[in-house]
Design an enzyme around this catalytic site. Sequence first.
Site, PDB file in Angstrom:
ATOM      1  N   PRO A 320       0.826  -1.212   0.000  1.00  0.00           N
ATOM      2  CA  PRO A 320       0.000   0.000   0.000  1.00  0.00           C
ATOM      3  C   PRO A 320       0.862   1.265   0.000  1.00  0.00           C
ATOM      4  O   PRO A 320       1.867   1.328   0.703  1.00  0.00           O
ATOM      5  CB  PRO A 320      -0.779  -0.110   1.316  1.00  0.00           C
ATOM      6  CG  PRO A 320       0.123  -0.902   2.211  1.00  0.00           C
ATOM      7  CD  PRO A 320       0.857  -1.874   1.326  1.00  0.00           C
ATOM      8  N   GLY A 321       0.487   2.228  -0.798  1.00  0.00           N
ATOM      9  CA  GLY A 321       1.152   3.535  -0.772  1.00  0.00           C
ATOM     10  C   GLY A 321       0.136   4.581  -0.371  1.00  0.00           C
ATOM     11  O   GLY A 321       0.101   5.053   0.764  1.00  0.00           O
ATOM     12  N   ARG A 363      -2.818  15.436 -10.312  1.00  0.00           N
ATOM     13  CA  ARG A 363      -3.773  14.326 -10.463  1.00  0.00           C
ATOM     14  C   ARG A 363      -5.091  14.706 -11.130  1.00  0.00           C
ATOM     15  O   ARG A 363      -5.578  13.981 -11.992  1.00  0.00           O
ATOM     16  CB  ARG A 363      -4.015  13.635  -9.117  1.00  0.00           C
ATOM     17  CG  ARG A 363      -2.758  12.933  -8.578  1.00  0.00           C
ATOM     18  CD  ARG A 363      -3.039  12.090  -7.340  1.00  0.00           C
ATOM     19  NE  ARG A 363      -3.918  10.986  -7.630  1.00  0.00           N
ATOM     20  CZ  ARG A 363      -5.207  10.944  -7.324  1.00  0.00           C
ATOM     21  NH1 ARG A 363      -5.782  11.935  -6.670  1.00  0.00           N
ATOM     22  NH2 ARG A 363      -5.936   9.910  -7.663  1.00  0.00           N
ATOM     23  N   CYS A 394      -0.762  28.552 -16.428  1.00  0.00           N
ATOM     24  CA  CYS A 394      -1.301  29.008 -17.710  1.00  0.00           C
ATOM     25  C   CYS A 394      -1.864  27.840 -18.509  1.00  0.00           C
ATOM     26  O   CYS A 394      -1.377  27.527 -19.595  1.00  0.00           O
ATOM     27  CB  CYS A 394      -0.211  29.732 -18.479  1.00  0.00           C
ATOM     28  SG  CYS A 394       0.396  31.134 -17.554  1.00  0.00           S
ATOM     29  N   TYR A 424       0.834  11.095  -4.095  1.00  0.00           N
ATOM     30  CA  TYR A 424       0.933  11.419  -5.528  1.00  0.00           C
ATOM     31  C   TYR A 424       0.620  12.885  -5.825  1.00  0.00           C
ATOM     32  O   TYR A 424       0.124  13.205  -6.892  1.00  0.00           O
ATOM     33  CB  TYR A 424       0.020  10.497  -6.361  1.00  0.00           C
ATOM     34  CG  TYR A 424       0.337   9.044  -6.144  1.00  0.00           C
ATOM     35  CD1 TYR A 424       1.512   8.496  -6.656  1.00  0.00           C
ATOM     36  CD2 TYR A 424      -0.495   8.228  -5.400  1.00  0.00           C
ATOM     37  CE1 TYR A 424       1.835   7.158  -6.426  1.00  0.00           C
ATOM     38  CE2 TYR A 424      -0.184   6.895  -5.165  1.00  0.00           C
ATOM     39  CZ  TYR A 424       0.978   6.373  -5.686  1.00  0.00           C
ATOM     40  OH  TYR A 424       1.292   5.062  -5.464  1.00  0.00           O
TER      41      TYR A 424
HETATM   42  C1  PLP Z   1       2.249   2.271  -7.400  1.00  0.00           C
HETATM   43  C2  PLP Z   1       2.525   0.925  -6.911  1.00  0.00           C
HETATM   44  C3  PLP Z   1       2.088   0.549  -5.639  1.00  0.00           C
HETATM   45  C4  PLP Z   1       1.284   1.450  -4.728  1.00  0.00           C
HETATM   46  O1  PLP Z   1       0.056   1.819  -5.269  1.00  0.00           O
HETATM   47  P1  PLP Z   1      -0.974   2.607  -4.318  1.00  0.00           P
HETATM   48  O2  PLP Z   1      -2.123   2.901  -5.218  1.00  0.00           O
HETATM   49  O3  PLP Z   1      -0.292   3.841  -3.854  1.00  0.00           O
HETATM   50  O4  PLP Z   1      -1.295   1.691  -3.200  1.00  0.00           O
HETATM   51  C5  PLP Z   1       2.410  -0.711  -5.187  1.00  0.00           C
HETATM   52  N1  PLP Z   1       3.136  -1.568  -5.949  1.00  0.00           N
HETATM   53  C6  PLP Z   1       3.563  -1.226  -7.182  1.00  0.00           C
HETATM   54  C7  PLP Z   1       4.363  -2.201  -7.956  1.00  0.00           C
HETATM   55  C8  PLP Z   1       3.282   0.012  -7.707  1.00  0.00           C
HETATM   56  O5  PLP Z   1       3.705   0.333  -8.928  1.00  0.00           O
END
Ligand code: PLP
Length: 467
Positions: A320-321, A363, A394, A424
């Site tokens: 998870p990110g 985004r 712009c 992000y």
């Molecule tokens: C971007 C990515 C993530 C994290 O995605 P999230 O949407 O931020 O959870 C995890 N693994 C890989 C390989 C990614 O490219």
Amino acid sequence: MTHMHVAGSIHADATSPAPQWLKRPEDVNALTRQLWSEHAGRDAQGRLAIAGLTAQEIVEQAGSPVYVIDEADFRGRARRWKEAFGDWQVFYAGKSFLCTTVARWIAEEGLGLDVCTGGELAVALRGGMDPARIGLHGNNKSEDELRAALQAGVGRIIVDSSHEIGLLERLCAELGTVARVMIRVTTGVEAHTHEYIATAHEDQKFGFSINGGAALVALVRSAHSPHLNLVGVHSHIGSQIFDTNGFEVAARRTLKLIAQFKEATGTELSELDLGGGFGISYIKEDTPATPEDLAAGLRAIVEHECRGFGLSVPLMSVEPGRAICGPAGTAIYTVGTVKTVELGGGQSRRYISVDGGMSDNIRPALYAAEYSAAMANRTSAAEPVLSRVVGKHCEGGDILVRDEFLPGDLTAGDLIAVPASGAYSRSMASNYNHVPRPPVVAVSDGRLTTLLRRETLDDLLALDAGA
Ligand SMILES: *Cc1c(COP(=O)(O)O)cnc(C)c1O
């Protein structure tokens, strides 16, 4: 990554340009709990405060615009993911937001850390992350990046192409080392918000295709290489995903591949990573699952599929990110120009320009991503007015919050806060129009710490070789 509402272009009624999903709020000052970080809320005077500091105080200390991370929320989320997944490993996806302090928090909370460039690797190492807990991703890793990762001793390299296998073998021979690798595969699952599309043709740049047989070939080649220690398979199906359907198909197809590999070689691979992509609330309509429910769901899926294929359950991991850093972050902007534009047919739209924009959050322009917003420095008794929060760049597409009801008396000098801005946004920031990138600060118990300072015009000019 797109999260477009199907009803996005359909208007609630003929006299309002608001999208159907956006309801006129009864109280324009009310904050929807699920959108905000744990320690954000209105104080007794109605001002937005985060972890004991008002938005105004944060801007006085750090300037505007500014990205604010609720430290206890970030750490709490990291810990919750780790605890929910028990004996599965959790790797924080650094690309969502990374600086040395965040790398330290992740290390302290006991998670692993994913990086996908030499730059992210350098930040992770500088932050004190144990290299053994770092994974290196990337579809086009350079020789320098792979060498740096091998020299640092990263715990796993997620291999993306046959070119990379060759490169790694040569570098390992040169350095006298063996690389711990996983093979990134594409399962044909392309996950979107509420559904998945199983494409027969995997038309994208990442990994080895299972369907075409390339994945099995890469696994066998890596297993036979004296320079590689093949530990498993990696799959990542997308982002901002709200349910486990896509993961179920991905788990079935990756485990089937592991079973085929076992049949071909007699060896059972010991690790499987199902990637990240777990969704968060950007607007009220977004209802993500809890880490506990996701963990239970994914565990049941994997156990079921392993039984079906006669495999023992591998060492599992997820990445998870957004789900960790996204909800912990809030962007604060200062209002400048306010304009009401007549749209014809008695309709109008109010444009609120702020002191940031697509350079600090691309985004909305890149994926038509939705956000919500609130006035942060005071409350208002004025009528809610449908508004569009735009930046100072712009470009007509320089939109931060496409549709939101904000107080009718909002004016220059007021502060606007955009919740769920931790992922992000600053990590994708640019210097478009030579706008210096905003700082990122952490707040905790009424104290503010700078994580990334604000860029200055001197920083920008320092890169200009003609100056
Ligand atoms: C971007 C990515 C993530 C994290 O995605 P999230 O949407 O931020 O959870 C995890 N693994 C890989 C390989 C990614 O490219």
